[in-house]
Design an enzyme around this catalytic site. Structure first.
Site, PDB file in Angstrom:
ATOM      1  N   LYS A  68      -9.442 -12.173 -13.183  1.00 42.27           N
ATOM      2  CA  LYS A  68     -10.600 -11.324 -12.880  1.00 42.27           C
ATOM      3  C   LYS A  68     -11.422 -11.101 -14.134  1.00 42.27           C
ATOM      4  O   LYS A  68     -10.844 -10.850 -15.217  1.00 42.27           O
ATOM      5  CB  LYS A  68     -10.081  -9.995 -12.317  1.00 42.27           C
TER       6      LYS A  68
ATOM      7  N   SER B 227     -12.530  -4.464  -5.582  1.00 47.57           N
ATOM      8  CA  SER B 227     -13.433  -5.165  -6.456  1.00 47.57           C
ATOM      9  C   SER B 227     -12.973  -6.577  -6.811  1.00 47.57           C
ATOM     10  O   SER B 227     -13.793  -7.397  -7.217  1.00 47.57           O
ATOM     11  CB  SER B 227     -13.622  -4.366  -7.746  1.00 47.57           C
TER      12      SER B 227
ATOM     13  N   SER C  71      -8.427  -2.135  -5.155  1.00 44.85           N
ATOM     14  CA  SER C  71      -9.212  -3.325  -5.509  1.00 44.85           C
ATOM     15  C   SER C  71      -8.432  -4.632  -5.546  1.00 44.85           C
ATOM     16  O   SER C  71      -9.042  -5.696  -5.654  1.00 44.85           O
ATOM     17  CB  SER C  71      -9.904  -3.117  -6.860  1.00 44.85           C
TER      18      SER C  71
END
Lengths: 463, 463
Positions: B80, B155, B179
């Site tokens: 990420k 996210s 997330s």
């Protein structure tokens, strides 16, 4: 008459005398109750004479039957009136709780009971423990045994004064920004703020959840180690309590300090410190040197920032604790306490969040310093006891509020949770006690006691 | 051509093939890079093709020379774009960091490198990880592989979509209110939010210090256990990191669930849940029953209050993290992100302090429930993937903001820190994935994997 008996000077001496039945708990208790009656320091909110006599009689029976429980068995003690005691009024020194009688003991009160101690009474405190002077209690100010016009320091002022004047052999205090160490220093006794989580807090009225610590005030370092050994331990009802094996905190007491390193901070801890106090503490460093320790200057970073974080955390949490009372019945607070509590209302959450990050960094910063030294030495309080009601002070020309000055050197270890011991360190020329602060590694209380005991013995050969 | 090769379907299968040299890391990497080029989900912010080829060549040499490092050796993975990667752009999906190249790896990036994995790229995220939809990134929204007009969830949306579409065998995500688990559920992959402190966070851009967790997204439960085994461990630069012995999280994988107890909450977790999702999760409970587990209804108290505390904590800490940027250059934030961040400014510290007390009570409350059951079963997300840009939803007539709905069932365990695994659990009639959430005891990740693996095998016999 019992009150004329020649009482042992320390808890540890009394313990030995009680264990060997050279002294009776009942006689000691009666002698102290007589002293309490003549007390002029206003140390007690509630004297529990009946309970004390029961406890003493039971201890006498048990010891006589060979059921000796340990060093606190038969020893008269006091409990700060912020700790719940089942069936005994617990007031927080506040009008709100003037008649409040809890159903059951807080964890530390229960531990003292299980240790076989004799409860003489509930000691006076600054209202809700929210003040370091000890002169704002619903039950009146406590008075310094060395000068009745001066403060004991607080908030555990009753515990400090009662131990100093020989009314008790030890007492429980609580410390959120210095409330054990400040009265210990200003009254001339030994006070320990243990590592955060070491002593359980269930049934102790909170001032600030993440800063509150419970610990003992006693006459000697050995006494303190014995008392803490009874108090410490896991408290399943306190979410902050740490689960660690039982310890005998007196185990290293006579290990000496030869070959150790004492860190003396180059900044913060000696800034804006009364000259006489600074001199006494530097003399203490020389005592450690004479005992074989190396004295090393250390820089502890960002202590001011840590102190500011502690103050913000305290204000926010104290407001949270009292929010309902502040909204429903503000007039029932002491007016100074009310004003201070209301300062917590508007503080921003993001600043509090930043303060908690500072806590974590402070642990790392102190931890790094404590990798190189065994203890950090500093004054406990930068000024001697001020006058009752006094709110401004001047330290070598530096103007400062009394609350701020009193808590300035103790507050940082409330934030980072490190153990911190205050030991008597002589007096000023006018006879007011000075306190030496020893700070150590997390859960390193036994080391602090070892240093404190070595210093105590060298500075006062009578002990 | 490499991209036409028949790739193993899971990380664990690929591992076995790599270890026995049946497959070459270089071939796998080339095949996946070709897929990434054709990607329509916008999963990547930065594709690190050169680095991937270097990593793959090195892995091939090392494995060929008998230096097999373990299950991630030679396995293509993504990180990420909130995790710092030394020498590789790390943007947080924000204009502020469009050209930001860190000097060194974050702790988990370093661990993946040490495990010998092949870094294919940095995956897309909601800007600064502050949104559960994944459709507000400076680099454009991620698109759900099951319907390109719908969100991936966020996210960690890029990680979820890339794993779901077979671009990666696993990817790192972060989870502050769901997330990892939300994109896992909406994209149909496995996502683990480990116990707070289990995976180090140094070099991970914070969203909210006390709620942030780092963990893996993978295709299967076994893959996830292997991936977490590489990520977990003490991180001395992260003050929240817990120092525990190294664990093989796949150790109990095939232990089954016979004789265990699965707790199904009677409230909160099944309130305002889409009918199809509720049905899928109740069918999952029946699968566990068929596998020999007892299904027991449980009441978890005060979960709404815990969720509110999580939301307040998140808003306050996110404001603290971004305070300087919000004051100096607010226009550089995504407009929706800016509006959300500013909601944290005015929150009161005492409310934040109360929220932290709620955290402690929530741990006790969940802990008491988990004394009677092995895991708690719930939906991961109460709604299927919504449309990109959609901000309001209706669940059986209950109107709710999309952000609130998406994070409602995942947020509580960010507050209390308990481990929580999302496992694919069928689809809705329109083919959108459903996620099953398994919550367990602190540091009980291996148990969650055991339950997840048993369910996965029973619900999809092909595995």
């Amino acid at each position: 008459m019992a009150q004329h008996m020649d009482l042992p000077g320390s808890l540890s001496e009394l313990s030995r005398a009680l264990r060997t039945r050279a002294v009776s708990p009942v006689e000691v208790t009666e002698a102290l109750l007589a002293r309490v009656e003549a007390d002029e320091t206003n140390s007690f909110i509630t004297v529990t004479a009946e309970r004390a006599r029961e406890d003493a009689a039971r201890a006498e029976r048990e010891i006589g039957a060979g059921g000796y429980r340990g060093p606190l068995h038969g020893v008269p003690v006091g409990i700060k009136d912020l700790v719940y005691t089942g069936g005994i009024r617990t007031t927080m020194a506040s009008a709100f709780f003037e008649d409040h009688v809890p159903d059951r003991d807080g964890a530390v009160a229960r531990r003292l009971r299980e240790a076989g101690s004799v409860l003489l009474g509930k000691t006076n405190t600054h209202e809700f423990a929210y003040g370091p002077t000890g002169d704002r209690s619903f039950f009146g100010p406590t008075r310094n045994p060395h000068d009745p016009g001066r403060i004991t320091g607080g908030s555990s002022g009753g515990s400090g004064a009662a131990v100093a004047t020989g009314l008790l052999y030890g007492a429980i205090g609580s410390d959120t920004g210095g409330s054990i160490r400040i009265p210990a220093a200003l009254c001339g006794v030994v006070g320990m703020k243990p590592t955060f989580g070491r002593v359980g807090k269930s049934g102790v009225f909170p001032l600030a959840w993440t800063l509150d610590h419970v610990g003992p005030l006693t006459r000697t370092v050995e006494d303190n180690a014995l008392f803490l050994s009874a108090l410490a331990g896991h408290d399943p009802e306190d979410p902050h309590s740490v689960n660690r094996p039982k310890e005998d905190f007196a185990r290293d007491l006579r290990g000496g300090v030869r070959g150790t390193v004492v860190g003396v901070p180059t900044d913060f801890y000696f800034e804006h410190v009364d000259d006489e106090i600074g001199a006494r503490v530097r003399e203490a460093a020389e005592v450690f040197r004479a005992l074989g320790a190396e004295i090393r200057e250390v820089g502890v970073p960002n202590v001011w920032e840590t102190l500011h974080a502690q103050r913000l955390t305290l204000a926010a949490e104290a407001y949270a604790v009292h929010e309902e009372r502040l909204k429903s019945d503000p007039g029932r607070f002491d007016d100074q306490g009310l004003e201070r509590l209301l300062q917590g209302e508007e503080l921003r959450a993001y600043r509090y969040a930043n303060a908690q990050q500072r806590k974590l960094r402070s642990r790392q910063e102190f931890g790094e310093v404590l990798e190189g030294v065994d203890v950090i030495l500093a004054p406990s309080v930068p000024i001697p006891a001020t006058e009752i009601g006094q709110r401004q002070t001047s330290i070598n020309g530096h103007q400062e509020g009394v609350y701020s000055a009193l808590t300035r050197l103790t507050g940082p270890t409330n934030m980072n949770g490190l153990p911190s011991l205050s030991v008597p360190c002589g007096t000023t020329a006018s006879g007011l006690p000075v306190g030496l602060q020893l700070m150590g590694r997390p859960f390193g209380e036994a080391t602090l006691y070892r240093f404190g005991h070595a210093y105590e013995g060298a500075s006062d050969p009578a002990r």
